[in-house]
Design an enzyme around this catalytic site. Structure first.
Site, PDB file in Angstrom:
ATOM      1  N   LYS A 107     -15.024 -37.957 -37.931  1.00  0.00           N
ATOM      2  CA  LYS A 107     -15.250 -36.583 -38.389  1.00  0.00           C
ATOM      3  C   LYS A 107     -16.503 -36.460 -39.247  1.00  0.00           C
ATOM      4  CE  LYS A 107     -10.552 -34.788 -38.016  1.00  0.00           C
ATOM      5  NZ  LYS A 107      -9.734 -35.975 -37.709  1.00  0.00           N
TER       6      LYS A 107
HETATM    7  C1  LIG Z   1      -9.054 -35.985 -36.379  1.00  0.00           C
HETATM    8  C2  LIG Z   1      -8.739 -37.325 -35.782  1.00  0.00           C
HETATM    9  C3  LIG Z   1      -8.364 -37.481 -34.421  1.00  0.00           C
HETATM   10  C4  LIG Z   1      -8.146 -36.297 -33.504  1.00  0.00           C
HETATM   11  O1  LIG Z   1      -9.333 -35.625 -33.179  1.00  0.00           O
HETATM   12  P1  LIG Z   1      -9.251 -34.157 -32.522  1.00  0.00           P
HETATM   13  O2  LIG Z   1     -10.652 -33.736 -32.349  1.00  0.00           O
HETATM   14  O3  LIG Z   1      -8.495 -33.315 -33.507  1.00  0.00           O
HETATM   15  O4  LIG Z   1      -8.510 -34.285 -31.234  1.00  0.00           O
HETATM   16  C5  LIG Z   1      -8.174 -38.756 -33.921  1.00  0.00           C
HETATM   17  N1  LIG Z   1      -8.304 -39.846 -34.722  1.00  0.00           N
HETATM   18  C6  LIG Z   1      -8.652 -39.741 -36.015  1.00  0.00           C
HETATM   19  C7  LIG Z   1      -8.761 -40.975 -36.829  1.00  0.00           C
HETATM   20  C8  LIG Z   1      -8.878 -38.487 -36.598  1.00  0.00           C
HETATM   21  O5  LIG Z   1      -9.210 -38.395 -37.903  1.00  0.00           O
END
Ligand SMILES: *Cc1c(COP(=O)(O)O)cnc(C)c1O
Length: 432
Positions: A107
Site C-alpha cells: 500500500k
Molecule cells: C490491503 C492488503 C491486501 C488486499 O489488497 P486489496 O487491494 O484490498 O485487494 C492484501 N495483502 C495485504 C498485506 C494488504 O495490506
C-alpha cells in the site's frame, strides 16, 4: 482525461476533482474514461528499462493530459524510491516482493503517490490546510500516515480501534508526530469507518474544514498499483520467462487486482489472473454462481483481506460491462482457510526456504494448485512476513528476523488521542 462514476448518475469529473473528492456524488467509484494502449515498441524494450522509467510511461498514459511532464515524473520517481524485486520461489513460480517501502507493505506505492498528487492539486487550488481522514484496521493507516508524513498543507487523522490492531501496526502510525495525529477509538473498525462517513456528510464540519479521504477507492491510490505489473513483466522478459504469464493477487477490496486488469487493457501481455482469497470467499462464490452476496467479514490470519463487500467489485463489473463470462475469461478464483494458510507458510518455508506472509501464501498456493505446465506464475507478495510476527513465528515455531525499518518504528514513542465512539467528541477534536 475525464473520470466517470461507476453508478453513471454523477457528472464526469476532472482528475483534480476525482482526487480531491475521492468518491463520486452518486456514491460510485471514479473510472478513467479512456484506457490508453501502450505502443508495441514500449513492450519490446521494457526489459531494458528501470522501474521508475516503466512507471513513468504508465503514469503518463493515465495522467499525462492533466499534469506537466516534469511534475509527474518527479511524483513517480519520489514515490518509487525502493526496490520491488522478482524472486524465484520454486518451479515456474516467482514472488514480486512489494514490501520494501517504508511500512513494508504494497500500500506504500498508492499512498505515497496519492500524497504527492493531492499536495500538488491543493497547492494549485491555493489551499493550505487540508485534513485527510482515514479509518484503519491496521495496514492502510500506516501506509497513508507514512505516505503523507511531512507533506506541506495536509494533516492526516488516522482513526483506529483501540486494542484491535497489532503492536507493530500501531507503532507505524502513532509514533510519527509532525502532521500525523492518531485517534484511538474505543470501538471497532466499523465504528471508525462510520465516524469518518458521518464527518463527510456533516455540512457544518465541511464548511469549516477542507476534508478528504485517502482510502483505496481514490483513483490516485488505485491506478498507480498498475505500475508494478509492468515491472514484473519486464523482469520476467529479462530471463526469457515472459510467455503465458499468470498473475495471482491476494485480494480483499480488489483494488490491487483491478489495477492489474487495467494493465492488461493497456496491452500488458498477461494471460490470466487469479484472485486469491482467505475464508472471505465472496468473489470466488460470484465466479462460481454469478451471484454477488456481500456479507459481514470473518476474521482470519490474513486480516488485510478480511473484507465482506469488496469496494472495487464495482470497478471490475464496469470494466467487463457486467458480463460474468467475460470476467471469467480473465480471472479465476480460489480461497484458503486459516489452517491451509498456516500449512502453506510452513511447508513452503521447509521445502524452498522462502518465507511467505499469510496474504502472499494464499496467492502462492493458488499458483501451486492451478498453474499449467507451459505457464509462468507471479504472485504479489503484499507484506513483509515480520509484519505478522506472532502469527508467522507460531506457525514456524521459531523466531524470525525483524527488518531494521520495523524495529525503528517500535522504538518510537506512541502518541494518540483517546476518544469514545462518539461523533460529537470526534468533531470537537477535529475543530481544535
Ligand atoms: C490491503 C492488503 C491486501 C488486499 O489488497 P486489496 O487491494 O484490498 O485487494 C492484501 N495483502 C495485504 C498485506 C494488504 O495490506
Amino acid at each position: 482525461m475525464k473520470y466517470y462514476s461507476t453508478n453513471k448518475q454523477a457528472q464526469e469529473a476532472t482528475l483534480q476533482e476525482a482526487v480531491v473528492k475521492g468518491l463520486a456524488s452518486d456514491k460510485g467509484l471514479f473510472m478513467p474514461e479512456k484506457i490508453k494502449q501502450l505502443p508495441e515498441s514500449f513492450f519490446d524494450k521494457i526489459d531494458t528499462l528501470g522501474f521508475q522509467e516503466i512507471a513513468y510511461a504508465v503514469a503518463d498514459a493515465f495522467f499525462g493530459d492533466d499534469i506537466e511532464a516534469d511534475t509527474l515524473k518527479q511524483i513517480v520517481y519520489d514515490t518509487l524510491n525502493f526496490d520491488t524485486p522478482l524472486v524465484h520461489v520454486n518451479d515456474n513460480i516467482y514472488s514480486l516482493e512489494l514490501y520494501h517501502g517504508p511500512t513494508l507493505a504494497f500500500k506504500d506505492v498508492g499512498a505515497r503517490f496519492m500524497a504527492r498528487l493531492l499536495a500538488y492539486f491543493i497547492k494549485k487550488q491555493g489551499q493550505s490546510d487540508v485534513k485527510v481522514l482515514v479509518a484503519t484496521s491496521g495496514d492502510t493507516g500506516s501506509a497513508v500516515a507514512n505516505g503523507f508524513l511531512g507533506v506541506d498543507g495536509i494533516h492526516v487523522y488516522v482513526l483506529y480501534p483501540k486494542g484491535k490492531v497489532s503492536n507493530i501496526q500501531e507503532c507505524q502510525f502513532t509514533t510519527l508526530g509532525q502532521n500525523i495525529t492518531a485517534l484511538e477509538i474505543d470501538g471497532t473498525f466499523d465504528d471508525c469507518q462510520a465516524l469518518v462517513k458521518t464527518a463527510f456528510m456533516d455540512d457544518d464540519l465541511n464548511k469549516k474544514l477542507n476534508l478528504t479521504s485517502a482510502n483505496s477507492i481514490n483513483v490516485a491510490r488505485f491506478l498507480p498499483q498498475a505500475f508494478y505489473y509492468f515491472h514484473a513483466y519486464a523482469q520476467l522478459k529479462k530471463i526469457n520467462k515472459a510467455d503465458n504469464v499468470v498473475v495471482s493477487v491476494p485480494s480483499g477490496n480488489f483494488g490491487n487486482l483491478t489495477a492489474g486488469l487495467i494493465a492488461k487493457r493497456m496491452g500488458l501481455p498477461v494471460k490470466r489472473f487469479i484472485a486469491a482469497n482467505n475464508s472471505n470467499d465472496i468473489f470466488y462464490e460470484y465466479l462460481q454462481t454469478g451471484k454477488y452476496n456481500p456479507r459481514p467479514s470473518v476474521q482470519t490470519i490474513a486480516n488485510a483481506m478480511d473484507v465482506g463487500d469488496p469496494s472495487n467489485f464495482a470497478r471490475i463489473l464496469d470494466l467487463y460491462n457486467h458480463s460474468l463470462s467475460e470476467i471469467k475469461k480473465d480471472i479465476s478464483g480460489e480461497w484458503y482457510d486459516d489452517n491451509t494458510i498456516k500449512d502453506v507458510v510452513k511447508e513452503t518455508y521447509q521445502k524452498t526456504g522462502y518465507l511467505l506472509d499469510p496474504h502472499g501464501a494464499c496467492a502462492y498456493q493458488a499458483l501451486a494448485d492451478y498453474l499449467e505446465k507451459d505457464e509462468v506464475g507471479v504472485f504479489l507478495e503484499t507484506a513483509h512476513p515480520a509484519k505478522f510476527l506472532e502469527t508467522v513465528e507460531s506457525i514456524l515455531d521459531k523466531k524470525i528476523e525483524v527488518p531494521s525499518a520495523l524495529q525503528a518504528f517500535m522504538k518510537g514513542e506512541k502518541k494518540s488521542i483517546q476518544l469514545q465512539n462518539d461523533y460529537n467528541d470526534f468533531k470537537y477534536t477535529m475543530l481544535q
